[in-house]
Write a protein that holds these residues in place. Structure first.
Motif, mmCIF file in Angstrom:
data_model
loop_
_atom_site.group_PDB
_atom_site.id
_atom_site.type_symbol
_atom_site.label_atom_id
_atom_site.label_comp_id
_atom_site.label_asym_id
_atom_site.label_seq_id
_atom_site.Cartn_x
_atom_site.Cartn_y
_atom_site.Cartn_z
ATOM 1 N N GLY A 12 -43.178 31.442 -102.863
ATOM 2 C CA GLY A 12 -42.414 32.682 -102.923
ATOM 3 C C GLY A 12 -41.861 33.020 -104.292
ATOM 4 O O GLY A 12 -41.163 34.015 -104.462
ATOM 5 N N MET A 13 -42.190 32.184 -105.293
ATOM 6 C CA MET A 13 -41.707 32.432 -106.655
ATOM 7 C C MET A 13 -42.387 33.675 -107.222
ATOM 8 O O MET A 13 -43.592 33.831 -107.104
ATOM 9 C CB MET A 13 -42.015 31.211 -107.539
ATOM 10 N N GLU A 14 -41.601 34.524 -107.829
ATOM 11 C CA GLU A 14 -42.149 35.760 -108.395
ATOM 12 C C GLU A 14 -43.167 35.431 -109.492
ATOM 13 O O GLU A 14 -42.909 34.621 -110.385
ATOM 14 C CB GLU A 14 -41.019 36.617 -108.978
ATOM 15 N N GLY A 15 -44.352 36.044 -109.380
ATOM 16 C CA GLY A 15 -45.379 35.846 -110.390
ATOM 17 C C GLY A 15 -46.156 34.548 -110.278
ATOM 18 O O GLY A 15 -46.985 34.249 -111.140
ATOM 19 N N ASP B 209 -48.939 31.889 -109.475
ATOM 20 C CA ASP B 209 -50.375 31.968 -109.245
ATOM 21 C C ASP B 209 -50.646 31.595 -107.784
ATOM 22 O O ASP B 209 -50.085 30.614 -107.274
ATOM 23 C CB ASP B 209 -51.102 30.989 -110.182
ATOM 24 N N PRO B 210 -51.499 32.355 -107.090
ATOM 25 C CA PRO B 210 -51.772 32.058 -105.668
ATOM 26 C C PRO B 210 -52.295 30.631 -105.453
ATOM 27 O O PRO B 210 -52.035 30.029 -104.413
ATOM 28 C CB PRO B 210 -52.835 33.092 -105.278
ATOM 29 N N ARG B 211 -53.010 30.088 -106.440
ATOM 30 C CA ARG B 211 -53.517 28.714 -106.298
ATOM 31 C C ARG B 211 -52.381 27.709 -106.356
ATOM 32 O O ARG B 211 -52.391 26.703 -105.637
ATOM 33 C CB ARG B 211 -54.557 28.419 -107.380
ATOM 34 N N ASP B 212 -51.383 27.987 -107.205
ATOM 35 C CA ASP B 212 -50.214 27.106 -107.269
ATOM 36 C C ASP B 212 -49.426 27.184 -105.964
ATOM 37 O O ASP B 212 -48.959 26.169 -105.433
ATOM 38 C CB ASP B 212 -49.299 27.504 -108.437
ATOM 39 N N GLU B 213 -49.283 28.402 -105.460
ATOM 40 C CA GLU B 213 -48.545 28.587 -104.207
ATOM 41 C C GLU B 213 -49.293 27.923 -103.044
ATOM 42 O O GLU B 213 -48.692 27.318 -102.158
ATOM 43 C CB GLU B 213 -48.335 30.076 -103.943
ATOM 44 N N GLY B 214 -50.626 28.030 -103.071
ATOM 45 C CA GLY B 214 -51.431 27.385 -102.031
ATOM 46 C C GLY B 214 -51.249 25.881 -102.034
ATOM 47 O O GLY B 214 -51.086 25.253 -100.976
ATOM 48 N N PHE B 215 -51.256 25.283 -103.231
ATOM 49 C CA PHE B 215 -51.039 23.839 -103.335
ATOM 50 C C PHE B 215 -49.639 23.465 -102.870
ATOM 51 O O PHE B 215 -49.449 22.484 -102.140
ATOM 52 C CB PHE B 215 -51.254 23.354 -104.769
ATOM 53 N N ALA B 216 -48.645 24.256 -103.265
ATOM 54 C CA ALA B 216 -47.263 23.973 -102.877
ATOM 55 C C ALA B 216 -47.108 23.987 -101.353
ATOM 56 O O ALA B 216 -46.473 23.104 -100.774
ATOM 57 C CB ALA B 216 -46.319 24.987 -103.519
ATOM 58 N N LYS B 217 -47.721 24.996 -100.695
ATOM 59 C CA LYS B 217 -47.651 25.078 -99.229
ATOM 60 C C LYS B 217 -48.360 23.894 -98.588
ATOM 61 O O LYS B 217 -47.877 23.317 -97.607
ATOM 62 C CB LYS B 217 -48.271 26.400 -98.744
ATOM 63 N N TRP B 218 -49.516 23.524 -99.160
ATOM 64 C CA TRP B 218 -50.245 22.366 -98.629
ATOM 65 C C TRP B 218 -49.376 21.116 -98.738
ATOM 66 O O TRP B 218 -49.264 20.334 -97.790
ATOM 67 C CB TRP B 218 -51.558 22.152 -99.389
#
Length: 200
Positions: free
Chosen positions: A76-79, A81-90
């Motif tokens: 949910g961090m502004e800006g 990268d979707p790949r970073d967010e995907g890894f974080a959720k995983w």
């Protein structure tokens, strides 16, 4: 696909300098040398390809504190990268096993603390159901697995930096063995992403 050892696949991921180091000589926890390269497309795509087939993260205590303190804040961090967010959720959703003889209980959700040798802990995980067991940049854990010849897939990102000293991932005395190259990608700044499977 290369032949597997019994049970689940153990995948290790590590960033190395050109001279084979994973940390600076003066401060092993200073990862600033990695940062300009870790945000490259090659590095992000490389990590994504590793976690997509994994269901368990295996970490040493120090790395767990770093990873689990930082990555959930990316969601949910502004800006971001979707790949970073995907890894974080995983990472938040995955089963996490932290090897530690000093922690009594886990301060993180979906986390088990294991006070056993690395080889024993991995043997126990291999006997369970699930996807890949992904070891994320925990040098002590990866070194122990290499020494026990318990790594099935070795993923490396090589960054075009010479650190000139500091700890090495591959130390003398490791079991001799052959590996086959599964994928290779070169990208910005001369970053290399390499994936090898153990030939057994």
């Amino acid at each position: 696909m290369t032949q597997q050892t019994a049970g689940r696949r153990v995948v290790t991921n590590m960033s190395l300098s050109l001279d084979g180091r994973y940390a600076k000589p003066d401060n092993p926890l200073d990862m600033s040398w990695v940062m300009p390269y870790a945000v490259s497309d090659v590095a992000r795509d490389h990590l994504t390809s590793l976690w997509e087939s994994a269901t368990t993260a295996l970490l040493g205590r120090v790395n767990a504190e770093g990873f689990l303190g930082f990555w959930p804040t990316v969601i949910g961090m502004e800006g971001a990268d979707p790949r970073d967010e995907g890894f974080a959720k995983w990472l938040v959703d995955a089963d996490k096993v932290v090897l530690s003889s000093t922690l009594d209980e886990a301060p993180w959700e979906r986390t088990t603390i294991v006070d056993k040798s690395t080889a024993e802990a991995v043997a126990d995980l291999r006997a369970t159901e699930g996807g890949d067991i992904l070891v994320l940049s925990s040098a002590s854990v990866i070194k122990a697995l290499l020494a026990a010849d318990a790594v099935d897939r070795l993923a490396l990102t090589i960054f075009p930096v010479v650190l000139g000293g500091g700890p090495r991932l591959f130390e003398d005395g490791l079991p001799a063995g052959q590996w086959t190259l599964v994928s290779q990608t070169a990208g910005e700044h001369g970053t290399l992403a390499l994936v090898y499977d153990r030939v057994r």
